[in-house]
Design a protein around this motif. Structure first.
Motif, PDB file in Angstrom:
ATOM      1  N   ASP A 313       0.846  -1.194   0.000  1.00  0.00           N
ATOM      2  CA  ASP A 313       0.000   0.000   0.000  1.00  0.00           C
ATOM      3  C   ASP A 313       0.884   1.248   0.000  1.00  0.00           C
ATOM      4  N   PRO A 314       0.783   2.095  -1.030  1.00  0.00           N
ATOM      5  CA  PRO A 314       1.625   3.302  -1.059  1.00  0.00           C
ATOM      6  C   PRO A 314       1.305   4.295   0.044  1.00  0.00           C
ATOM      7  N   ALA A 315       0.144   4.158   0.685  1.00  0.00           N
ATOM      8  CA  ALA A 315      -0.178   5.035   1.815  1.00  0.00           C
ATOM      9  C   ALA A 315       0.636   4.656   3.048  1.00  0.00           C
ATOM     10  N   ALA A 316       1.188   3.449   3.066  1.00  0.00           N
ATOM     11  CA  ALA A 316       1.971   2.983   4.218  1.00  0.00           C
ATOM     12  C   ALA A 316       3.455   2.877   3.926  1.00  0.00           C
ATOM     13  N   PHE A 317       3.817   2.647   2.645  1.00  0.00           N
ATOM     14  CA  PHE A 317       5.221   2.451   2.285  1.00  0.00           C
ATOM     15  C   PHE A 317       5.521   3.251   1.018  1.00  0.00           C
ATOM     16  N   SER A 318       6.589   4.026   1.045  1.00  0.00           N
ATOM     17  CA  SER A 318       6.987   4.769  -0.149  1.00  0.00           C
ATOM     18  C   SER A 318       7.557   3.814  -1.183  1.00  0.00           C
ATOM     19  N   ASP A 319       7.202   4.046  -2.455  1.00  0.00           N
ATOM     20  CA  ASP A 319       7.661   3.186  -3.561  1.00  0.00           C
ATOM     21  C   ASP A 319       7.521   1.710  -3.191  1.00  0.00           C
ATOM     22  N   PRO A 320       6.310   1.249  -2.860  1.00  0.00           N
ATOM     23  CA  PRO A 320       6.145  -0.108  -2.309  1.00  0.00           C
ATOM     24  C   PRO A 320       6.495  -1.226  -3.278  1.00  0.00           C
ATOM     25  N   ASP A 321       6.497  -0.946  -4.592  1.00  0.00           N
ATOM     26  CA  ASP A 321       6.786  -1.995  -5.565  1.00  0.00           C
ATOM     27  C   ASP A 321       8.283  -2.135  -5.852  1.00  0.00           C
ATOM     28  N   ILE A 322       9.087  -1.362  -5.137  1.00  0.00           N
ATOM     29  CA  ILE A 322      10.540  -1.444  -5.272  1.00  0.00           C
ATOM     30  C   ILE A 322      11.116  -2.186  -4.071  1.00  0.00           C
ATOM     31  N   LEU A 323      11.963  -3.185  -4.325  1.00  0.00           N
ATOM     32  CA  LEU A 323      12.631  -3.911  -3.251  1.00  0.00           C
ATOM     33  C   LEU A 323      13.793  -3.074  -2.735  1.00  0.00           C
ATOM     34  N   ASP A 324      13.792  -2.795  -1.442  1.00  0.00           N
ATOM     35  CA  ASP A 324      14.844  -1.987  -0.817  1.00  0.00           C
ATOM     36  C   ASP A 324      15.189  -2.611   0.526  1.00  0.00           C
ATOM     37  N   ILE A 325      16.289  -3.377   0.556  1.00  0.00           N
ATOM     38  CA  ILE A 325      16.625  -4.126   1.770  1.00  0.00           C
ATOM     39  C   ILE A 325      17.108  -3.230   2.901  1.00  0.00           C
ATOM     40  N   THR A 326      17.254  -1.927   2.655  1.00  0.00           N
ATOM     41  CA  THR A 326      17.611  -0.990   3.727  1.00  0.00           C
ATOM     42  C   THR A 326      16.377  -0.250   4.245  1.00  0.00           C
ATOM     43  N   ARG A 327      15.189  -0.609   3.753  1.00  0.00           N
ATOM     44  CA  ARG A 327      13.953   0.070   4.132  1.00  0.00           C
ATOM     45  C   ARG A 327      13.559  -0.259   5.582  1.00  0.00           C
ATOM     46  N   PRO A 328      13.124   0.745   6.365  1.00  0.00           N
ATOM     47  CA  PRO A 328      12.518   0.438   7.668  1.00  0.00           C
ATOM     48  C   PRO A 328      11.143  -0.195   7.433  1.00  0.00           C
ATOM     49  N   THR A 329      10.934  -1.448   7.883  1.00  0.00           N
ATOM     50  CA  THR A 329       9.690  -2.166   7.566  1.00  0.00           C
ATOM     51  C   THR A 329       8.973  -2.657   8.818  1.00  0.00           C
ATOM     52  N   ALA A 330       9.071  -1.919   9.882  1.00  0.00           N
ATOM     53  CA  ALA A 330       8.482  -2.375  11.142  1.00  0.00           C
ATOM     54  C   ALA A 330       6.971  -2.545  11.055  1.00  0.00           C
ATOM     55  N   ARG A 331       6.324  -1.872  10.101  1.00  0.00           N
ATOM     56  CA  ARG A 331       4.859  -1.896  10.048  1.00  0.00           C
ATOM     57  C   ARG A 331       4.318  -2.966   9.103  1.00  0.00           C
ATOM     58  N   HIS A 332       5.173  -3.811   8.538  1.00  0.00           N
ATOM     59  CA  HIS A 332       4.618  -4.826   7.634  1.00  0.00           C
ATOM     60  C   HIS A 332       3.786  -5.830   8.425  1.00  0.00           C
ATOM     61  N   VAL A 333       2.857  -6.478   7.717  1.00  0.00           N
ATOM     62  CA  VAL A 333       1.928  -7.409   8.374  1.00  0.00           C
ATOM     63  C   VAL A 333       2.073  -8.824   7.798  1.00  0.00           C
ATOM     64  N   ALA A 334       3.258  -9.158   7.318  1.00  0.00           N
ATOM     65  CA  ALA A 334       3.460 -10.469   6.696  1.00  0.00           C
ATOM     66  C   ALA A 334       3.148 -11.619   7.647  1.00  0.00           C
ATOM     67  N   PHE A 335       3.351 -11.425   8.947  1.00  0.00           N
ATOM     68  CA  PHE A 335       3.034 -12.445   9.945  1.00  0.00           C
ATOM     69  C   PHE A 335       1.744 -12.116  10.700  1.00  0.00           C
ATOM     70  N   GLY A 336       0.928 -11.217  10.154  1.00  0.00           N
ATOM     71  CA  GLY A 336      -0.287 -10.827  10.841  1.00  0.00           C
ATOM     72  C   GLY A 336      -0.034  -9.663  11.783  1.00  0.00           C
ATOM     73  N   HIS A 337      -0.984  -9.483  12.705  1.00  0.00           N
ATOM     74  CA  HIS A 337      -0.885  -8.369  13.647  1.00  0.00           C
ATOM     75  C   HIS A 337      -1.824  -8.647  14.814  1.00  0.00           C
ATOM     76  N   GLY A 338      -1.405  -8.236  15.998  1.00  0.00           N
ATOM     77  CA  GLY A 338      -2.295  -8.320  17.154  1.00  0.00           C
ATOM     78  C   GLY A 338      -2.328  -9.686  17.794  1.00  0.00           C
ATOM     79  N   LEU A 339      -3.498 -10.054  18.264  1.00  0.00           N
ATOM     80  CA  LEU A 339      -3.698 -11.255  19.070  1.00  0.00           C
ATOM     81  C   LEU A 339      -3.211 -12.526  18.375  1.00  0.00           C
ATOM     82  N   HIS A 340      -3.401 -12.603  17.062  1.00  0.00           N
ATOM     83  CA  HIS A 340      -3.071 -13.823  16.323  1.00  0.00           C
ATOM     84  C   HIS A 340      -1.761 -13.690  15.541  1.00  0.00           C
ATOM     85  N   PHE A 341      -0.897 -12.776  15.956  1.00  0.00           N
ATOM     86  CA  PHE A 341       0.412 -12.661  15.310  1.00  0.00           C
ATOM     87  C   PHE A 341       1.103 -14.022  15.327  1.00  0.00           C
TER      88      PHE A 341
END
Length: 394
Positions: A313-341
């Motif tokens: 989502d570009p509202a959450a990540f700048s240039d989201p379709d570009i791979l940048d291994i130096t990007r701060p990605t603390a807000r990603h939800v790849a493992f879910g979020h909250g109670l069922h993380f």
């Protein structure tokens, strides 16, 4: 309304991100006929998707649906399919056994397993990185973690292969049921052996886990182990496969990580965000009439949160379709979020760091052995996103 076939098409499996980008432009929430006949909604933005993952009005129990479905083996009755207070009790007991210390202590052994697999591949000069590396690595690790005897590991791998495969017809469903029965029978014997002779492994720790008078029942123990195997296996296989492909398609990022292994922890997080192992979160069911982003969601409706869409989502990540291994990605939800993380996220991250580090060190000129457009992705409509194979040469 989106047809259920939207999630099963070849075009979607090859590139869900383009499809989700178009949906996001139209709005954050869309009606979808999945499962067929149910009132269901698909959330495709980061803000509302992340909120939905931790919304107590959305239940994990499909019994609250207007269209209940049979529980999958090893998912019904586990923490993946229940709400508090049952979820709180189950997760609390498993956390007591599946500790961060126990996970981190595996790092040297995970490294040894990864190096051994690559040693076997090195003389060949080419391999299917999924079948030859991404699949056997987590299977061997989970066997070590649980304390599965070496002589049982071929059978164990055969069982888990069936239990993690998509169920697309009646024959596959019956094969999974038969496998589940055989696996249950095996686990009962292992439980009896561990009770008679405890060891320093996760299985013994789960048998001993207690919170006051509360402990895992026999059925909960079997289902929890099955869940750890099934969920942890697919997650790591796809993290490695999707991640290697993303790096090979971004040569500058591949070279940057190869030349600076200190970037590995952040690189794993970016690879999780960029093309993570789970395309969607497991189901949620609305416990009451509610709204998501202004869209009415009636009680009993299914709510699907697209993790892949939220993390592009570009509202959450700048240039989201570009791979940048130096990007701060603390807000990603790849493992879910909250109670069922995802409870196994630390182990998947550890395995990812070791796998990528070992691959880039051993095979610094790793390359695709087929044109990228010939790669095939699993088209099961399930929540996982992964390659069927990844032919490489080195």
């Amino acid at each position: 309304m989106l047809p259920w076939g939207f999630l099963f098409s070849r075009a979607f499996s090859r590139d869900p991100h383009t499809a989700y980008a178009e949906l996001r432009r139209q709005g954050p929430v869309h009606r979808i006929d999945f499962p067929p006949g149910a009132e269901a909604f698909l959330v495709v933005d980061h803000e509302h998707g992340r909120a939905a993952l931790n919304d107590p009005r959305l239940s994990k129990d499909t019994a609250h649906s207007t269209l209940p479905v049979p529980s999958e083996p090893y998912f019904g009755g586990t923490m993946l399919g229940v709400d508090p207070p049952d979820h709180t009790r189950l997760r609390g007991l498993v956390v007591k056994a599946f500790t961060a210390r126990r996970t981190e202590a595996l790092r040297p052994r995970v490294q040894e397993i990864a190096d051994g697999l690559l040693d076997a591949l090195a003389p060949r000069g080419e391999a299917d990185l999924i079948a030859d590396f991404a699949v056997p690595l987590p299977i061997q690790v989970i066997c070590e973690l649980l304390g599965v005897p070496a002589e049982d590991r071929d059978a164990f791998r055969a069982w888990t292969t069936v239990l993690t495969a998509p169920v697309l017809d009646r024959a596959a469903a019956e094969r999974r049921r038969e496998t589940a029965r055989a696996f249950d029978h095996y686990l009962r014997g292992v439980f009896d052996a561990r009770r008679a002779e405890p060891r320093d492994d996760l299985l013994t720790a789960l048998l001993r886990a207690r919170d006051g008078d509360a402990a895992l029942t026999e059925a909960e123990l079997r289902n929890t182990i099955g869940l750890l195997i099934v969920a942890g296996h697919d997650t790591t296989v796809n993290l490695i496969g999707n991640g290697v492909l993303a790096l090979l398609r971004s040569p500058g990022q591949y070279g940057l990580l190869r030349d600076d292994p200190s970037l590995l922890p952040g690189a794993v997080e970016e690879l999780l965000r960029y093309d993570g192992p789970l395309e969607r979160a497991s189901q949620r069911i609305a416990l009451e009439d509610m709204e998501i982003a202004g869209t009415p969601v009636p009680r009993g409706s299914w709510v699907h949160v697209s993790l892949a869409a939220a993390d592009r989502d570009p509202a959450a990540f700048s240039d989201p379709d570009i791979l940048d291994i130096t990007r701060p990605t603390a807000r990603h939800v790849a493992f879910g979020h909250g109670l069922h993380f995802c409870l196994g996220a630390p182990l998947a991250r550890l395995e990812g760091q070791v796998a990528f580090g070992a691959l880039l060190e051993r095979f610094p000129s790793l390359a695709l052995a087929v044109p990228s457009e010939e790669l095939r992705w699993h088209r099961s409509g399930s929540i996982v996103r992964g390659l069927k194979s990844l032919p490489v040469r080195f």
